[in-house]
Write an enzyme that holds these catalytic residues in place. Structure first.
Site, PDB file in Angstrom:
ATOM      1  N   ASP A   1       0.783  -1.275  -0.002  1.00  0.00           N
ATOM      2  CA  ASP A   1      -0.094   0.119  -0.101  1.00  0.00           C
ATOM      3  C   ASP A   1       0.903   1.211  -0.077  1.00  0.00           C
ATOM      4  OD1 ASP A   1      -2.889   1.024   0.422  1.00  0.00           O
ATOM      5  OD2 ASP A   1      -2.077   1.871   2.162  1.00  0.00           O
TER       6      ASP A   1
ATOM      7  N   TYR B   1     -12.882   8.136  -1.266  1.00  0.00           N
ATOM      8  CA  TYR B   1     -12.349   8.064  -0.072  1.00  0.00           C
ATOM      9  C   TYR B   1     -11.059   8.910   0.220  1.00  0.00           C
ATOM     10  CZ  TYR B   1      -8.554   4.705  -0.845  1.00  0.00           C
ATOM     11  OH  TYR B   1      -7.432   4.190  -1.196  1.00  0.00           O
TER      12      TYR B   1
ATOM     13  N   TYR C   1      -2.517  10.268   3.660  1.00  0.00           N
ATOM     14  CA  TYR C   1      -3.730  10.907   2.930  1.00  0.00           C
ATOM     15  C   TYR C   1      -3.374  12.341   2.637  1.00  0.00           C
ATOM     16  CZ  TYR C   1      -5.734   6.440   3.194  1.00  0.00           C
ATOM     17  OH  TYR C   1      -6.101   4.880   3.098  1.00  0.00           O
TER      18      TYR C   1
ATOM     19  N   HIS D   1      -6.657  -6.337  -2.349  1.00  0.00           N
ATOM     20  CA  HIS D   1      -5.794  -5.280  -1.788  1.00  0.00           C
ATOM     21  C   HIS D   1      -4.895  -5.808  -0.895  1.00  0.00           C
ATOM     22  CE1 HIS D   1      -3.820  -1.643  -1.711  1.00  0.00           C
ATOM     23  NE2 HIS D   1      -4.280  -1.251  -0.641  1.00  0.00           N
TER      24      HIS D   1
END
Length: 335
Positions: free
Chosen positions: A104, A146, A229, A289
């Site tokens: 990730d 998201y 993020y 994922h």
């Protein structure tokens, strides 16, 4: 088996970083870098397997995650800080070179470690995210995407705050296990996309949720919302990046990241190899994922590392699914 893994804390620039580690390292060291909503625990099966094969396995909780300390000013943390932390861990443990595995958002520090410090990296494996030379264009995705929601100051905090930590972790794991990109409708929040009755993926247990939740109870979500993020715009690569070490990308065929605009074509067309010339790409049928928890397909991984054995120097590394007694030996040269 997890209780065989040892735990330590290292002082890195006044910040206490937690590392999980196992193995004597006769054959070298493997450094595992987690993503979100993960922590060191995400690598538990692989850590034990590589240690049994003769490696030392190291899996830190990145700063602000799990049992690692919180930066005094989380919002000022940069991606360079993560790379500096990884280097400091290696230096503290007197490890000259590693094979680094990133999942990730952990793919960014893994690849950037290889880009800026190639003398410390033998090879790179990433899961769920390829090398990305520039930020993904989210303009074609709806407002409920998201990442856009979680980049908005205060929105995720209010959304998550309606539930306990365990419910938040459980919901995110469910959403990120799906084929579809998590996108909320107007008037809906991301946590509303699954409820308490939604079943977990069959390869993830309620006990696993408990393990993650206990660590996020300690760290909270303030830093994980910033990194990755809200710090994504700060990812900077060289003008013409080239990752020169051998690399492997493992993508699940049902990984929602493949549905990002242009992502599947970028990988399948080989465009990514402009930046990572010595890259092998493996697609795992039915893989999500969280492909490392479902476990990669045996033959393809084995074939990749057997080919690498002929070009570098020889190491053995095992990936085992304890639920199926599936064991694959990987030999990587150069350690």
């Amino acid at each position: 088996m997890v209780d065989k893994i040892e735990h330590s804390h290292l002082d890195v620039g006044g910040l206490s970083l937690h590392i999980a580690h196992i193995g004597k390292g006769e054959l070298g060291t493997v450094l595992f870098v987690h993503g979100f909503p993960e922590i060191w625990y995400s690598w538990r099966h692989q850590m034990i397997a590589v240690a049994e094969a003769g490696f030392k396995a190291i899996a830190p909780d990145l700063r602000g995650y799990g049992l690692s300390g919180q930066p005094t000013e989380p919002e000022n943390t940069t991606w360079d800080d993560l790379i500096a932390d990884l280097l400091a861990i290696l230096d503290s443990l007197s490890v000259p070179k590693v094979f680094v595995v990133g999942k990730d958002f952990g793919a960014w520090p893994a690849y950037h470690l290889a880009l800026y410090h190639p003398h410390r990296v033998l090879g790179v494996v990433t899961l769920g995210v390829p090398f990305i030379a520039r930020n993904i264009d989210a303009d074609t995705l709806p407002e409920g995407f998201y990442v856009l929601r979680w980049q908005e100051p205060g929105r995720a905090e209010a959304d998550f705050g309606r539930f306990d930590v365990r419910r938040v972790v459980r919901t995110i794991y469910i959403l990120f296990s799906r084929v579809e990109i998590p996108i909320a409708e107007r008037g809906q929040e991301i946590m509303d996309l699954a409820d308490s009755s939604t079943p977990l993926p069959q390869w993830f247990t309620e006990e696993d949720v408990d393990a993650y939740a206990a660590l996020y109870e300690t760290s909270g979500f303030r830093f994980p919302l910033h990194m990755p993020y809200r710090s994504l715009p700060g990812v900077i690569s060289p003008a013409d990046p080239k990752v020169e070490v051998p690399a492997l990308l493992i993508m699940g065929e049902k990984d929602y990241v493949l549905r990002f605009p242009g992502m599947e074509d970028y990988i399948r067309s080989g465009t990514v190899k402009q930046f990572v010339p010595d890259l092998e790409i493996v697609f795992v049928p039915e893989g999500s994922h969280f492909v490392q928890e479902q476990f990669p397909e045996q033959g393809r991984l084995k074939n990749f590392f057997e080919r690498k054995i002929r070009t570098v120097v020889s190491v053995s590394c095992c990936w085992k699914d304890p639920r199926s007694n599936f064991l694959m030996t990987i030999t990587v040269v150069g350690l």
